[in-house]
Enzyme design. Structure first.
Site, PDB file in Angstrom:
ATOM      1  N   PHE A 112       0.807  -1.219   0.000  1.00  0.00           N
ATOM      2  CA  PHE A 112       0.000   0.000   0.000  1.00  0.00           C
ATOM      3  C   PHE A 112       0.843   1.274   0.000  1.00  0.00           C
ATOM      4  O   PHE A 112       0.346   2.346  -0.345  1.00  0.00           O
ATOM      5  CB  PHE A 112      -0.990  -0.017   1.180  1.00  0.00           C
ATOM      6  CG  PHE A 112      -0.632   0.869   2.333  1.00  0.00           C
ATOM      7  CD1 PHE A 112       0.255   0.444   3.305  1.00  0.00           C
ATOM      8  CD2 PHE A 112      -1.169   2.141   2.441  1.00  0.00           C
ATOM      9  CE1 PHE A 112       0.584   1.265   4.382  1.00  0.00           C
ATOM     10  CE2 PHE A 112      -0.847   2.969   3.506  1.00  0.00           C
ATOM     11  CZ  PHE A 112       0.036   2.526   4.479  1.00  0.00           C
ATOM     12  N   LYS A 113       2.133   1.180   0.340  1.00  0.00           N
ATOM     13  CA  LYS A 113       3.014   2.352   0.318  1.00  0.00           C
ATOM     14  C   LYS A 113       3.014   3.031  -1.062  1.00  0.00           C
ATOM     15  O   LYS A 113       3.240   4.231  -1.162  1.00  0.00           O
ATOM     16  CB  LYS A 113       4.451   1.967   0.682  1.00  0.00           C
ATOM     17  CG  LYS A 113       4.631   1.259   2.014  1.00  0.00           C
ATOM     18  CD  LYS A 113       4.488   2.215   3.181  1.00  0.00           C
ATOM     19  CE  LYS A 113       4.899   1.602   4.513  1.00  0.00           C
ATOM     20  NZ  LYS A 113       4.011   0.528   5.018  1.00  0.00           N
ATOM     21  N   ASP A 114       2.748   2.240  -2.111  1.00  0.00           N
ATOM     22  CA  ASP A 114       2.712   2.810  -3.467  1.00  0.00           C
ATOM     23  C   ASP A 114       1.642   3.894  -3.613  1.00  0.00           C
ATOM     24  O   ASP A 114       1.812   4.824  -4.398  1.00  0.00           O
ATOM     25  CB  ASP A 114       2.401   1.719  -4.500  1.00  0.00           C
ATOM     26  CG  ASP A 114       3.571   0.776  -4.724  1.00  0.00           C
ATOM     27  OD1 ASP A 114       4.727   1.203  -4.579  1.00  0.00           O
ATOM     28  OD2 ASP A 114       3.319  -0.400  -5.056  1.00  0.00           O
ATOM     29  N   LEU A 117       3.553   6.809  -2.261  1.00  0.00           N
ATOM     30  CA  LEU A 117       4.912   7.045  -2.766  1.00  0.00           C
ATOM     31  C   LEU A 117       4.982   7.164  -4.288  1.00  0.00           C
ATOM     32  O   LEU A 117       6.005   7.556  -4.833  1.00  0.00           O
ATOM     33  CB  LEU A 117       5.866   5.965  -2.241  1.00  0.00           C
ATOM     34  CG  LEU A 117       6.344   6.270  -0.817  1.00  0.00           C
ATOM     35  CD1 LEU A 117       6.994   5.051  -0.182  1.00  0.00           C
ATOM     36  CD2 LEU A 117       7.319   7.446  -0.799  1.00  0.00           C
TER      37      LEU A 117
END
Ligand code: PLP
Length: 495
Positions: A112-114, A117
């Protein structure tokens, strides 16, 4: 709209300055001075929009110094079909009439960092131009796995930026390591540190506070910045998917007008669930915010008792991205719930720093009880939840998502609230193959990419293509460093 600091609300910054600086100079976190709101009509209108268009609608309310055209081009680039494997970007998987799963892992690194980011580099690069900065920014990251790869993918080949990622040599999974050492791009660097995650993080902090290095790098045309989850440019893109999931459910007739949506989030640094809280502040009909922790239950205890106490055993679990004792983004919640009392927040943070512990006021606690519910999930329950979801609901989930699914069940059983609920899915099951294989009753054979093939064969669930081809990619980074020599690695990299 201006941004102020949680520890000094007399400071005023533009959005561009807040994003460029990341952290306020007295240690506080930036947040908008007022929370913009969405009317029912605006929400209704967003039902017919794409994810990218919804992102522009939400973000433009917070970023007055960025034009809608700019934001549109950022959203199109960040959430493009080359980067996300589904046009929905953050699709909803419906399990039954009242239970939905929000899949946040369809981006390039399968975590989920995408979601944030992929956007942050665009916001940061624009903020450099808006603030007249002529130097190149170098992002330094210490990672326990997911953040490093997501930051590399986000910053790869973005003008006027470079990125250097340090990961603990024996502290990341085989897949996570392969993802990083095969990273493409001309402005990226990756180095392993002989030590654990704490050693890597301590090293990066030491470099940030080293005046001599900063001066030397300035002379070479660089300044250092961070991409960690306290930057407002990471929190803001996360608000979008909570607005978006409500719009999707409303459009599909799965939630009725006036009905509230409970949201359950697997939590570590408190960034993801904080974004859901902000979506609620903006007027999205969100009911309970359910905070799910693994065996590291510092947040469960805090949200239940008002006592935050980091003096406890650190557990290494099968959901490593939630193995955290200090949840930095909690500071923003404390600021909001104390009605912007910066002195009070500063006091709590000083106590946390000196004694590792603080207790919030009754006033804050009362609000927390009304807004949140929290529980933690054991390792055994994580395994059995993956097993049950796969065998009974034909849905394959990873270890972090399982924690949320399990805590949502606990909430419903204990509170008797069977209203519509969404739990967040924060990683593809293919990022944690061996645990997932074990949980569904398959003996893992081999490691790394072999397990991806095994999980795919066993379940018939398609692996994300970028993970499936990892084994064929060229290893570009083999450098390793002693923890005390990290400074030199950075100086050599920024020659
Ligand atoms: C980072 C991460 C989390 C925790 O999110 P926070 O915003 O830090 O609370 C949960 N699951 C996965 C897979 C992550 O990468």
């Amino acid at each position: 709209m201006h941004y102020l600091s949680t520890r000094d609300h007399t400071l005023r910054y533009t959005a561009a300055e807040a994003i460029k600086q990341g952290l306020s100079r007295e240690g506080g976190l930036f947040l908008p001075e007022t929370m913009p709101t969405l009317t029912k009509e605006q929400l209704k209108a967003m039902e017919g929009m794409s994810y990218q268009e919804r992102a522009v609608e939400v973000m433009s309310l917070f970023l007055e110094d960025y034009s809608r055209e700019e934001l549109r081009s950022f959203a199109d680039a960040a959430y493009s079909p080359e980067r996300f494997d589904t046009p929905a970007v953050a699709p909803v998987h419906t399990l039954d009439a009242t239970t939905h799963c929000l899949e946040l892992w369809h981006g390039p690194t399968s975590a989920f960092k995408d979601m944030a980011l992929q956007m942050l580099p665009h916001l940061l690069y624009a903020s450099l131009k808006k603030t007249g900065e002529d130097k190149t920014v170098c992002i330094l990251v210490a990672t326990s796995g997911d953040t490093g790869k997501a930051a590399l993918e986000g910053f790869k080949d973005v003008d006027h930026t470079k990125i250097m990622v340090f990961y603990p040599k024996n502290g990341v999974s085989e897949i996570q390591k392969l993802q990083m050492v095969t990273q493409e791009g001309d402005n990226v660097g990756v180095c392993s540190v002989i030590g654990n995650f704490d050693d890597a993080q301590t090293g990066v902090k030491r470099i940030f506070s080293d005046e001599k290095i900063r001066e030397e790098l300035l002379e070479r045309g660089y300044f250092l910045s961070s991409a960690n989850s306290i930057n407002w440019g990471r929190v803001l893109p996360q608000i979008v998917y909570y607005v978006s999931v409500y719009c999707d459910l409303a459009r599909a007739g799965k939630i009725k007008e006036g009905e509230k949506l409970n949201i359950c989030v697997p939590t570590g640094n408190f960034g993801n669930i904080l974004s859901a809280y902000y979506a609620q502040c903006m007027g999205v009909p969100i009911g309970k915010l359910i905070c799910a922790s693994n065996k590291n239950d510092v947040l469960t205890e805090f949200l239940r008792t008002g006592v935050y106490d980091r003096n406890r055993h650190f557990h290494t679990t099968m959901s490593p991205s939630m193995d955290i004792l200090i949840s930095s983004n909690l500071e923003r919640l404390l600021y909001a719930l104390s009605d912007g009392n910066d002195t009070e927040v500063r006091g709590y943070m000083e106590q946390l720093n000196t004694t590792g512990k603080y207790q919030v006021s009754d006033k804050i606690m009362e609000k927390i009880r009304a807004l949140f519910w929290a529980d933690s999930c054991s390792e055994e329950d994580t395994v059995s939840t993956i097993h049950r979801y796969y065998k009974e609901k034909n849905y394959l989930i990873d270890t972090h998502t399982a924690v949320a699914a399990n805590v949502l069940e606990a909430y419903r059983a204990e509170m008797g609230d069977n209203g519509i609920a969404v739990f967040a899915s924060t990683a593809s099951p293919y990022k944690f193959c061996s645990h997932v294989l074990n949980a569904i009753g398959e003996e893992p054979v081999g490691d790394g990419v072999e397990l991806i093939a095994q999980l795919q064969n066993a379940t018939g669930v398609q692996a994300p293509w970028r993970l499936a081809v990892l084994g064929d990619k060229k290893v570009r980074f083999t450098q390793s460093t002693e923890k005390l020599a990290m400074e030199q690695v950075v100086l050599d990299y920024l020659k």
